[in-house]
Every structure is written in structure tokens, then in C-alpha cells.
Design a protein around this motif. Sequence first.
Motif, PDB file in Angstrom:
ATOM      1  N   VAL A  52      -3.108  -2.002   0.134  1.00  0.00           N
ATOM      2  CA  VAL A  52      -2.129  -2.952  -0.398  1.00  0.00           C
ATOM      3  C   VAL A  52      -1.182  -3.290   0.747  1.00  0.00           C
ATOM      4  O   VAL A  52      -0.504  -2.409   1.283  1.00  0.00           O
ATOM      5  CB  VAL A  52      -1.337  -2.328  -1.582  1.00  0.00           C
ATOM      6  CG1 VAL A  52      -0.342  -3.332  -2.143  1.00  0.00           C
ATOM      7  CG2 VAL A  52      -2.296  -1.829  -2.660  1.00  0.00           C
ATOM      8  N   ASN A  87       0.140  -2.813  -5.972  1.00  0.00           N
ATOM      9  CA  ASN A  87      -0.071  -1.363  -6.001  1.00  0.00           C
ATOM     10  C   ASN A  87      -0.650  -0.905  -7.340  1.00  0.00           C
ATOM     11  O   ASN A  87      -1.501  -0.019  -7.410  1.00  0.00           O
ATOM     12  CB  ASN A  87       1.264  -0.661  -5.711  1.00  0.00           C
ATOM     13  CG  ASN A  87       1.081   0.833  -5.517  1.00  0.00           C
ATOM     14  OD1 ASN A  87      -0.039   1.297  -5.279  1.00  0.00           O
ATOM     15  ND2 ASN A  87       2.160   1.583  -5.617  1.00  0.00           N
ATOM     16  N   ILE A  99      -0.847   2.073   1.416  1.00  0.00           N
ATOM     17  CA  ILE A  99       0.183   1.052   1.205  1.00  0.00           C
ATOM     18  C   ILE A  99       0.843   0.743   2.547  1.00  0.00           C
ATOM     19  O   ILE A  99       1.494   1.605   3.153  1.00  0.00           O
ATOM     20  CB  ILE A  99       1.279   1.561   0.219  1.00  0.00           C
ATOM     21  CG1 ILE A  99       0.645   2.135  -1.064  1.00  0.00           C
ATOM     22  CG2 ILE A  99       2.288   0.457  -0.080  1.00  0.00           C
ATOM     23  CD1 ILE A  99       0.021   1.119  -1.969  1.00  0.00           C
ATOM     24  N   MET A 159       2.028  -4.858   1.832  1.00  0.00           N
ATOM     25  CA  MET A 159       3.329  -5.333   1.357  1.00  0.00           C
ATOM     26  C   MET A 159       4.031  -6.186   2.424  1.00  0.00           C
ATOM     27  O   MET A 159       5.058  -6.787   2.161  1.00  0.00           O
ATOM     28  CB  MET A 159       4.229  -4.128   1.019  1.00  0.00           C
ATOM     29  CG  MET A 159       3.565  -3.081   0.130  1.00  0.00           C
ATOM     30  SD  MET A 159       3.279  -3.669  -1.532  1.00  0.00           S
ATOM     31  CE  MET A 159       4.898  -3.450  -2.239  1.00  0.00           C
TER      32      MET A 159
END
Lengths: 248, 384
Positions: B57, B89, B106, B59
Motif C-alpha cells: 500500500v 490498507n 505500507i 501512501m
Amino acid sequence: MKNPAIIIENLQKKFEDVTAVDGVSLQIEDGELFGLLGPNGAGKTTIINILCGLIRPTKGSCKVGGYDVQQDIVKVKDLIGVCPQETAVYSYLKGSENVDLFGNLYSMNKQILDARRAMLFETMGLTAEANRQVGKYSGGMKRRLSLIISLIHDPRIAFLDEPTVAMDPQTRHAVWDFIKDLKKKGKTIILTTHYMEEAEELCDRVGIIDHGKLIALDSPKELISRNRVKNLEDVFIKLTGRKIREEV
Amino acid sequence: MKLQRMVALTKKELKKTIRQPAALFMIFLFPVVFVFAFGASFGGLGSGQPVYQIGVVNMDQITPSQSSLLFIDALKDTNILSIQTYDDNQTAQNELSQGRIQAVVIIPATFNQSLESYKTAPNDPSKWTNTSVSLYLDKGSIIATQAIPPIIQQILTAYIGQSQQVLPSPINLKTTSLEVKQTSSLDFLAPGMFTFASIFLIMIVAGSFTEDRENGMMKRIRITPTTPTDFMLSQVLSYLVIALIQAILVFIMVYVMGFRPNVEPSVYVFAFILVLIFSLSNVGFGLITATISKSSSTATGLSFIFVLPQLFLGTFVGASLSSAAQIAGKFVPSYYVTDALTSLFLRGASVTSPVVLLDFAAVSISCVAILAVGILLYGKYYKI
């Protein structure tokens, strides 16, 4: 007695509250074939174990080949050969490997070891089986191998603890001949047995043990004659009031 | 002490191991079969690098970040990771909980900013913008928890390091990708496998001593001029030979399965010496077991008192246990052997590094002490 090979004086062994050997005293002459007779549990094997230094006596002393067993056990071990009551052989080793192992434990020279191994296997009728794993031997063959192991280093004094147990009559007689031959070679032999006919056939003298006590000591002929009976079995019955093999 | 007696007794003990099917299996075949089974299962066989399913993921998308995309490319470039990107997420975590992927990475919103700050002042940490790449793992998979974190860590480290080296040129991750390809789960298990194999000596030693006692052989040997020193040294020597053969077999197996640590030959020599010293403790534990066992069958069962803690707390198994269990592991010698081998083979530590020397000291002292206790106890209750 001029040259005693073994001197036992007032020997006592207690296991907790059980007295296995109770004040036994005797001397065995050099070159004598001496029989320790008695039923199972009489104390014969305990006496042998003390003489070999495997267990310590509670009281008394013993000398083997002139050496005190408690103080000079290393020298005693060089003189003796012991055929234990149980058939103690390594089943995963070949017959010859078992014998070689013990020959090496006695630090034998390889040539001498090879020669004695071959002679003993021949005498005991095991030559053809020498290179088979012992696990495949019959019970009688294992007993014969055990006897070979105990004598491989040509000991001066041999302790043979019930050497013919579980043997067929033919093998037993072959072993008797072998033991007679050892005597002819001047070896001192202490034979424990509960076969009275074996003692009569082989022994110069016998000591009858019962409940840890030495209850008779003389040649088989003398014991039979003195007690006015037919054989040693009857001597035992007369002295103890029971048969020697009742408790077997 | 007579060499002739010791050689005779040592040969006898080795023949026993070779000719008794149960002992032969436990000592030699079991470790080989075990290594093969684990190696095959965990990706050490044939082309078999394991492929881990990883969700990413990113960000760091508020301002389009070339850095985060390059990092994702670096992850994709490794043949052992299969990367799937997610927009949020929650979706990635759902996939993880369903077991469809084994980990979620992440990339934080400040990834690019952090990297830029590093580039600007690579030698001044006070000027860096600190951030964290979060990694969520499939807790139901021992392999995921063991294997994935170091792989991701390695790629991340390499990525940051190479960025520094090639600035202002474009980031190149090729070398790092190749390096990571060499790491499989087997690499993480291998140090523990060396330790694991030797532990079963406990059972063999305990069984052998009680069996010899039962069948009268111990008594028979005591009647001969053999001294307790001759006897014990020959026994220890036999088991050292067995342990050495075991270690060689395990090494061959893990090598065949793909374990190729890039270390000096001296490290292998040191590793073998360490395993041999460790085997002394197993002889000691075997003697303690033989002391408290009345029969050989009892000895086999009781030996697990010592086998299991060594196995679970000190080998590759221990790494996946709770933190409490890992602390308990510090009380068993196998822990220090596995730790030293891991440092040498996986962490690239040298033989003379403090951590390895400390492990070596712990293994040596504890193993000699355990062997001494075993000999003294056995000698006290059963004369040798």
C-alpha cells in the motif's frame, strides 16, 4: 596347602537386610578345579563377584593369586578370566569381533590373539560361525562364545559361573572336556554350578553353599562316602533336607 | 590409559551404531530425511525459491513520488516476492487475514520526503525526516514471520544505500535483487538443522549405556583391566565421530538443497568444531538419562526430558516461539550453537566477533560441565 591361588577369610556380604554370604572361609589350591555348589540364590555368584572386585564385601578379606582383591584389584584383573552367569556378548558384533574386543581389552599381541582365537573357536566347535553376527547364534552357541571370551587371554585363574546352563547334553560334555583340558594345563578353575553330576565329574573338591554359608567342603568322593549316600545330590539333601534344584 | 583398549572400544561402539537399524536411523538417516523434507518444503530444492505473496500500500501518493514507485519496482524485481499493490490498507489487511497474501508493506506518506532528507544530508541524522515502513505479517505462517522481514529489510537497506551511491543518477536495484534471490527459508533453518541432528545423540547414549548394563556387558568390561578413563574416553570419542559424520551429512544435505552461505572455509571449520563441542553436552545428558533409567526402554522415554527443551528452545523451532520461550532458550546449550551458526552463516559475523566468541564460550563451558556431571553421576550410581 602349599600354594593357595585363592584365600577367602570370614567373607560376609549383606544387601540391606539380606545376608548373601555369611562368614565363608576357604582356600583353593593353585591348579585345583574347585566347585561351588548350591541352589540359585545360595550366594555362589556373590562370592565370585567379590573375588573379581565387582562388589565389596561387608566383612572379611580375600586374596586372588596372592593379591588382596580390595587393594590390588588391577593386578587381580590381569590374572583372572570370568565367564559370567548371564550370556554377556554383543549381539551386533560377529563372534570373532566379540573375542577380539576382549583380547584388546587385555592388551593382547595381535599374533597371539589370532592364534588363541582360532584355537578356542576350533575347540568349542564354533569355527564355522566365527564371522556370523552373534544375534544369529543359538543360546548354546552364545554360551560357548562367552566361555571363549573369558579365556581368550589365557588367564591363570578362571571363574566359570554356571558355564553349561542352557546347553544340550552333547555341548555340555564338550565343555566338560574343555574344562578338564584347562586343568591339565595347570589353570586354577572355580566352577559354580547347581548340576551335581557336573561337579562330580569335574571337580577336585567342592564347597556346598546354602543360605550364604559353607556347609560342606571336600572332594566329591569323600563327601559321598562320609555321608554314606550315592551322589552329591543326596549329600545336599542329607545336609539341608531338600533338593538342590527345588528352588531353581 | 591404553590406546589399544580405547581403539577397540571405540570401534565396538561405532559398529553398534552402524549395525543396529534403530540407532542407524536415529543418528544418520533421520537427520538426512529431515533435512530433505524441510528443505523441499521450504524452498531449497531444485529451482525452488519460494515465492511470497506481498501486498503493498503506497501512501506516498499525494505528490507523485518516483522514489516510492522505484522501491515497489525493487520489490517486484526479486524473484521471490510476488507484489500486488492495493489502494488502501483495509483491503490489503482483509486479503492478509484471508491468507491470500503473506504480508502487507505500507509505504508511508513521508517516504519520499524522508529519502530526500537523507540524500541532502546523508551524514547528518539530525536533519533527516524519520519515518517507518510498516510490515504486517501472516501470524499463522511461521515461514512468513521468519523469512519475509529480513528480505524486506534487505531490499529497503539496499535501496537506500544505492540511492546514496548513484545520486544524482537514476536508482538501480539490480544487484540488490540478485543478492536477495539467494536467500530462501532454508537459509534461516539451516543453522538450527546442524544443532537439531546432534540432539538425538542423547537418546542413543542413554539407550546404549542402559542396554550394556542390562545385558551384563558393562560388568564384563569392568572385570577386564580396562580403566574408567579408558572406557569413558572411548565412549566420548565414538560419539564425537558419530557427531562429526552427522554434521557432514547434514551439511551435504543442506548444500544439495541450496544452502550456500558466502563465508570463508575457516567459518565451516569453526562451525564443525562448535557442533562437536555441543555433542559433548548430549553425551552428558545421555549419561544423566542412563543414570536415572532402570532399563533401555525407560531411557528412550526419559531422554525426551533433555531432547525436547534442546529441540524446541534451541534450534530453528525456537525462533517462532513466544518471547518467554526465547528467554528460556538461553538456558540450553543448543540455543548458543544455533545463535553462533546463524551469526556466522546468515549475519556474516566473523569467527572472532564478540557475539560468536561469547556463544562459543557459553557452549564450551556448559557442554564440558554437563559432560562432567553426566560422568560423575553415572560413575556414582553405576560403577564404570
